[in-house]
Write an enzyme that holds these catalytic residues in place. Structure first.
Site, PDB file in Angstrom:
ATOM      1  N   TYR A   1      33.185  17.991  -5.428  1.00 11.25           N
ATOM      2  CA  TYR A   1      32.274  17.679  -6.253  1.00 11.25           C
ATOM      3  C   TYR A   1      32.232  17.373  -7.591  1.00 11.25           C
ATOM      4  O   TYR A   1      33.319  17.701  -8.181  1.00 11.25           O
ATOM      5  CB  TYR A   1      31.041  18.729  -5.898  1.00 11.25           C
ATOM      6  N   GLU A   2      31.254  16.904  -8.386  1.00 17.44           N
ATOM      7  CA  GLU A   2      31.355  16.520  -9.868  1.00 17.44           C
ATOM      8  C   GLU A   2      32.495  15.500  -9.936  1.00 17.44           C
ATOM      9  O   GLU A   2      33.144  15.473 -11.282  1.00 17.44           O
ATOM     10  CB  GLU A   2      31.486  17.642 -10.760  1.00 17.44           C
ATOM     11  N   GLY A   3      32.614  14.500  -9.210  1.00 18.57           N
ATOM     12  CA  GLY A   3      33.651  13.487  -9.151  1.00 18.57           C
ATOM     13  C   GLY A   3      34.847  14.036  -8.407  1.00 18.57           C
ATOM     14  O   GLY A   3      35.367  14.963  -8.769  1.00 18.57           O
TER      15      GLY A   3
END
Lengths: 592, 592
Positions: free
Chosen positions: A436-438
């Site tokens: 997550y978050e890239g």
């Protein structure tokens, strides 16, 4: 099981590996003195140890539950969250105008790591709120700020980020959620969002959803996305809660880990449209999201570090208790820490954790330099250094989290595979962090395509020159206990320079360069991590504490002689590894 | 989700990477022809795909349950097991005298991998039975064999290995379970065992427990351990079941993975003593256990390969379906397999899986050479080569299983963290494999301390010379598509030779050598794995199938240019990495 917040270690890393002491000397660290900083982090450590950590296992066992549209968080979580918010921890970084404390980013980074040490799933909730605070501070109208920010900063309300849809994960150009102008300045939002962390819960009385959606006349792709504030309950002028919005939590994901954190499927506007308020300009929503990206990615990197810390503490305690087998030269069953192979695992865990932490904190200190420097050029340079370091901090921090958690299971042996020891929970929880978050692949591509070119490559060359200076200082220290540290650092930095020059070659086929993104990020992280440990050792040598100097040198030396040795091979993967990754070669091989 | 047994790929690896075709030419492969072998593996693949694979998710979700002392396996498992046994799969390796088929070890290895591909938790049950068959064939009295073996070989009954006790895991010297002579030639067993796989279940009518325990007059340590057959139900002369023994399953572990496989706490003799029968000689039980160690460790290595195969198949299918982001030079959302970084992950998964499989199968072929060679010296040499390769096969196979399963989660992105896709289950299931049947650290120590010294080091030097010959053939092939394969193989073999010579130096401090055990095993595995892939590519080049030749060369090349590049760094860790691992340095650093 044996957790205590490693506050002194964290502060030492911040001062020396991350360069806070130098930033302070140069007037770029903000207005916080060493004592106040220490007191704040000490207090946060106590809260993480005493209040949050006991929630971690119960959160895993009970999980968040959806009951009739409402989400019930695990036993004790709501009360702990309220205590946490009441203590003021939610506002450390927010503007004073909205009740925040506007402390340095470094304080926020260390406290964020501590909440994740206590419980990663618990610490996620404020992480999301923090992102929303940043976005609203930077882009919301004064009216929206007045209405919503104070309660969000105080932690009475929480916030979410609604980006992902089933067909749109890493690729936000594929978003389908819709927004229509309601005519009164507000908007009506409709659409399905998935993977919404704390999209619904019982820890706060209101939830502010930041939602990406398209207006009817929006251009295609990412340039046609707008950002909206869509509150669960409308707020009256006096701050009291108004009507419930047209928002439904339609399901919770059954996940590998972070069970205490509800991961929600959210339905907006099933009864006609959820009322939303534009944040920033129409069609410019992605730019608003980028505002909070640096801090959010840094915080996720620190989640990796936090879990690595917990896994290391547990494994270390177990390795001192558990007696199996004779150690070399010993008699009778020895604590397993006496076995060289177990020592290797523990030193790998400890040194990787420390190296990743050093990189994350350095990024935080650079963000502070950018905030607090009086010199505009210096501030810009620091912002670029932070920008360069953050994808490394996120990807390396989370990879280290996974690797160290897995080693933790291994140190526990059969007991590590049994859920009661908690070693397995760390592995399950942290496995989301590289995604997550890239994703970490996206971090590597960001490093390559957006960060290496900053200031024509000067930013990267400057950071690498800093690493080289560290290696030189290690050589000059002429301390026997450093072993081959200086030589291995130099070798790794040579490799990093070669790979960097190869990637920056303007004639380079972009696909070839992209093929090497992940090993390049790892290479950069190892060199930077090795230098961070060396800086700590050099600082320890400057004290009169011989024990500390020996310990820090051993850690830097282990990392240099055992992990930094991977650097030349990684550089070769970058510069020569693309041959078998052409679409044709890969397609054939994968069809076997 | 998209599983089909990769039978052709497995057979190709067996023939060429593992050297079965050469062993056959040299008369050391047993009496099975290519067609029969192919037909058997094909049939096993169909069974794994059609019958076992559908049990895997339900096994994870339902798990095994303890209800009133009885263990209920997941829905469908008992019936599938009975079908499996009825088809004769349990006896492929057993003596014909007891109803087995005495087929080559290679057949057993490939079919074992297939059961684990279908479901690792399901395949564990026959793996344990197989170990017991081996031990009883080699060490039990004729009376015991006559009474128990036929039904164990047929699969009507299953078996367990009762080694571990709470205080005695890797260190069997600490065993406390007791055996007393009953006076009638039998023994009364009392004690608590933990982590007993399939210790109790409902898939077969009887369970034969092989139990390690001490006699009252036993010497201390591992020389005082005896092995007993302790049946759940006694067997009458006519084969019918007699009295229930004094054995209780007192609990099941709540584990990270392999939920379908009951991991039991077993209580022997709570009502006075469980009746047991000595296997082998008194106090010589450990030697009996060593009999089955090679095959069991090989089978666990193949569990890692099997899960890696499943994870790769799923990730590959998903990467072709899921569309996100533009590929270099493309327009519109592309299948994520088009992204170089995703291709790197998939090629890493595929090539690691193939390399580990090649090593495992080579070990199986060496075991067959040892069984079938007419020449005593050749048989001994082959047995030693197998002995050398098996710790590598076990540790590398299971490490690859974990690494590839984790990459599989990453390819799935957010969906990988959600249990419904199954990617997370592979990671959870396979995480036990580096731990049980001797932790991977113990494998590395075994390689170093017991296997490198075989025949004064000639065994290791011979295996390394084989790898060098492969590298030379790659160079001689002068095929452009090999890229830097030959050079990287040579570099890795150089590193392996250096590290081997360093470790074999008789002046070496044992603690220094042991510090490098794990990176040394990895180094050996990478070199052997790279050579295995190269052998497959060379074999493909000898066919007229240009597509296959291109594919196999791409796989070998990717591995050589991207993963073998780690070899010199690993060698450096072995020869220079012990400096910071002294007890003093480590203790200081770990106390930070």
């Amino acid at each position: 099981m044996h957790y205590s917040a490693p506050v002194a270690d964290m502060l030492f890393t911040l001062e020396h590996a991350a360069g806070l002491s130098r930033a302070r000397a140069e007037g770029e660290a903000g207005e916080i003195d060493v004592e106040t900083l220490g007191a704040i982090v000490e207090e946060a450590g106590a809260f993480a140890t005493d209040v949050i950590a006991p929630l971690n296992r119960v959160g895993d066992r009970e999980g968040a539950r959806l009951e009739g549209g409402a989400v019930k968080t695990p036993s004790g979580w709501a009360e702990a969250y309220r205590r946490w918010a009441a203590a003021g921890w939610n506002g450390v970084l927010a503007d004073e105008a909205h009740g925040g404390q506007a402390l340095p980013t470094a304080v926020w980074a260390l406290t964020s790591e501590l909440w994740a040490q206590g419980s990663m799933a618990f610490g996620l909730c404020p992480l999301l709120s923090h992102g929303a605070i940043e976005a609203l501070e930077a882009h919301a109208s004064e009216e929206l700020k007045a209405k919503y920010l104070a309660r969000l900063v105080s932690g009475e309300w929480t916030a979410t980020m609604n980006l992902t849809e089933p067909q749109a994960g890493s690729d936000l150009a594929l978003l389908r959620s819709r927004a229509e102008r309601a005519g009164d300045g507000s908007y009506l939002i409709t659409g399905q969002k998935i993977f919404i962390t704390y999209g619904e819960h019982d820890m706060a009385e209101n939830i502010l959803h930041l939602v990406l959606a398209r207006l009817p006349d929006a251009p295609e792709g990412t340039r046609g996305i707008s950002l909206f504030l869509v509150p669960k309950f409308d707020a009256h002028e006096d701050g009291s809660l108004g009507e419930c919005n047209d928002i439904v939590c339609s399901g919770l994901e059954h996940k590998l880990g972070i069970h205490g954190s509800p991961t929600c499927s959210m339905s907006f506007g099933e009864a006609g449209g959820a009322v939303g308020y534009l944040v920033g300009e129409e069609h410019r929503g992605l730019a608003c999201m980028f505002t909070m990206m640096n801090n959010a990615r840094l915080a996720v990197g620190l989640q990796g570090v936090a879990i690595a810390e917990r896994a290391t503490q547990d494994a270390l305690a177990y390795a001192h208790e558990r007696r199996q087998g004779r150690a070399p030269g010993g008699t009778g069953a020895a604590p397993i820490v006496a076995h060289p192979d177990v020592r290797r695992m523990l030193m790998t865990m400890r040194s990787l954790t420390a190296a990743a932490r050093g990189i994350c904190y350095r990024a935080a200190v650079e963000l502070d330099r950018a905030r607090f420097s009086a010199d505009e050029a210096a501030a810009k340079a620091a912002q670029e250094r932070a920008g360069l370091l953050i994808p490394i901090a996120k990807a390396f921090g989370t990879d280290v989290g996974c690797d160290v958690a897995s080693l933790g299971v291994q140190v526990f042996g059969g007991m590590g595979f049994v859920e009661e020891t908690g070693a397995a929970q760390y592995l399950r929880d942290v496995r989301i962090a590289p995604i997550y978050e890239g994703t970490n692949g996206i971090q590597a591509i960001d490093l390559l395509t957006r960060k290496l070119p900053l200031s024509g490559g000067e930013t990267a060359r400057g950071v690498i020159a800093d690493l080289r200076a560290t290696a030189s200082r290690v050589a000059e220290a002429s301390s026997h206990a450093f072993g081959g540290t200086a030589a291995r650092l130099d070798q790794a930095i040579d490799a990093l320079e070669d790979a960097t020059a190869w990637l920056m070659d303007s004639d380079r086929d972009p696909a070839h360069a992209l093929s090497g993104a992940t090993p390049y990020l790892r290479l950069f992280a190892l060199a930077a991590g090795g230098a961070a440990l060396a800086e700590e050792a050099l600082a320890a040598l400057r004290t009169n504490d011989a024990q500390k100097a020996a310990a820090r040198q051993a850690l830097a030396r282990f990392f240099a002689e055992n992990l930094l040795t991977a650097a030349p091979g990684l550089a070769a993967s970058v510069t020569e590894g693309a041959g078998a990754l052409s679409p044709e070669a890969t397609e054939a091989a994968l069809a076997l």
